[in-house]
Write a protein that holds these residues in place. Sequence first.
Motif, mmCIF file in Angstrom:
data_model
loop_
_atom_site.group_PDB
_atom_site.id
_atom_site.type_symbol
_atom_site.label_atom_id
_atom_site.label_comp_id
_atom_site.label_asym_id
_atom_site.label_seq_id
_atom_site.Cartn_x
_atom_site.Cartn_y
_atom_site.Cartn_z
ATOM 1 N N VAL A 56 0.854 -1.207 0.000
ATOM 2 C CA VAL A 56 0.000 0.000 0.000
ATOM 3 C C VAL A 56 0.886 1.252 0.000
ATOM 4 N N ARG A 57 1.994 1.186 0.764
ATOM 5 C CA ARG A 57 2.921 2.324 0.796
ATOM 6 C C ARG A 57 3.537 2.555 -0.584
ATOM 7 N N ALA A 58 3.948 1.444 -1.232
ATOM 8 C CA ALA A 58 4.578 1.568 -2.557
ATOM 9 C C ALA A 58 3.597 2.175 -3.566
ATOM 10 N N VAL A 59 2.355 1.718 -3.519
ATOM 11 C CA VAL A 59 1.336 2.255 -4.447
ATOM 12 C C VAL A 59 1.089 3.730 -4.128
ATOM 13 N N GLY A 60 0.979 4.037 -2.822
ATOM 14 C CA GLY A 60 0.719 5.423 -2.393
ATOM 15 C C GLY A 60 1.816 6.358 -2.855
ATOM 16 N N SER A 61 3.103 5.926 -2.718
ATOM 17 C CA SER A 61 4.145 6.872 -3.102
ATOM 18 C C SER A 61 4.226 6.989 -4.620
ATOM 19 N N HIS A 62 3.798 5.962 -5.340
ATOM 20 C CA HIS A 62 3.776 6.061 -6.807
ATOM 21 C C HIS A 62 2.667 7.019 -7.266
#
Length: 195
Positions: free
Chosen positions: A24-30
């Motif tokens: 979720v963090r990776a998607v959010g920062s993308h």
Amino acid sequence: MEVSSTVLFAPADTVNVPSIRGAVRAVGSHLKNQGLNLLINNAGISSHATLRSLDSQEMLSVFATNVVGPLQVTKKAVKDAGKEGLSCSRAAVINVSTKLGSIGLCLGVPEAPMYPYRASKAAQNMVTRCMAAELRDKGILCTAIHPGWVKTDMGTEKAPLTVEHSVRGILTVLASLSQDTSGAFLDWEGNSLPW
Ligand SMILES: NC(=O)c1ccc[n+]([C@@H]2O[C@H](COP(=O)([O-])OP(=O)(O)OC[C@H]3O[C@@H](n4cnc5c(N)ncnc54)[C@H](OP(=O)(O)O)[C@@H]3O)[C@@H](O)[C@H]2O)c1
């Protein structure tokens, strides 16, 4: 995490909360502050256990993946989307279900019992209904979709539908969803299924 010009792969084990959080963090920062518009909870496992063969560990592990997984992923991924009407292009959670989880269709139909799988998908359907009611005020649509019997590892080569056929159908259904179909149980052709 792997990124091409249009696709970001953020692997997650949906029964492992730190792993979900990482994805979720990776998607959010993308996405930065754009927000995620569509979450499809597709991960699932099957089990053909009968009353005679089933054991509690297998039952719990199928529930962990098919019921708790979509709940945890949704819990970590959703944010308030405002109140401008519901659609997949704004904010939606799609839970991939199966008509084998339909209690209505099961009555009198002597199909394979598959206790862990069918019971877990019936429970996932209730999760979909509860989420649809709870997330409506946050502007998030939530619908359960049966993809058909599809040629995948789970569906086997015996299945009549190719992945492409099923996915094309599902994409058409997703584009048609609105507040009227939030909380619905539909198949890949948009037909309404009994819970
Ligand atoms: N195929 C059908 O005929 C059919 C019919 C009705 C409903 N469905 C539903 O459609 C969905 C997809 O099924 P499928 O046919 O594609 O099954 P599949 O061929 O067995 O694939 C299942 C997928 O879920 C992933 N997965 C399982 N547990 C996971 C976990 N804990 N974390 C992350 N990923 C996990 C698997 O990843 P790995 O490969 O890495 O394990 C795999 O990519 C399921 O929810 C299933 O119940 C399928």
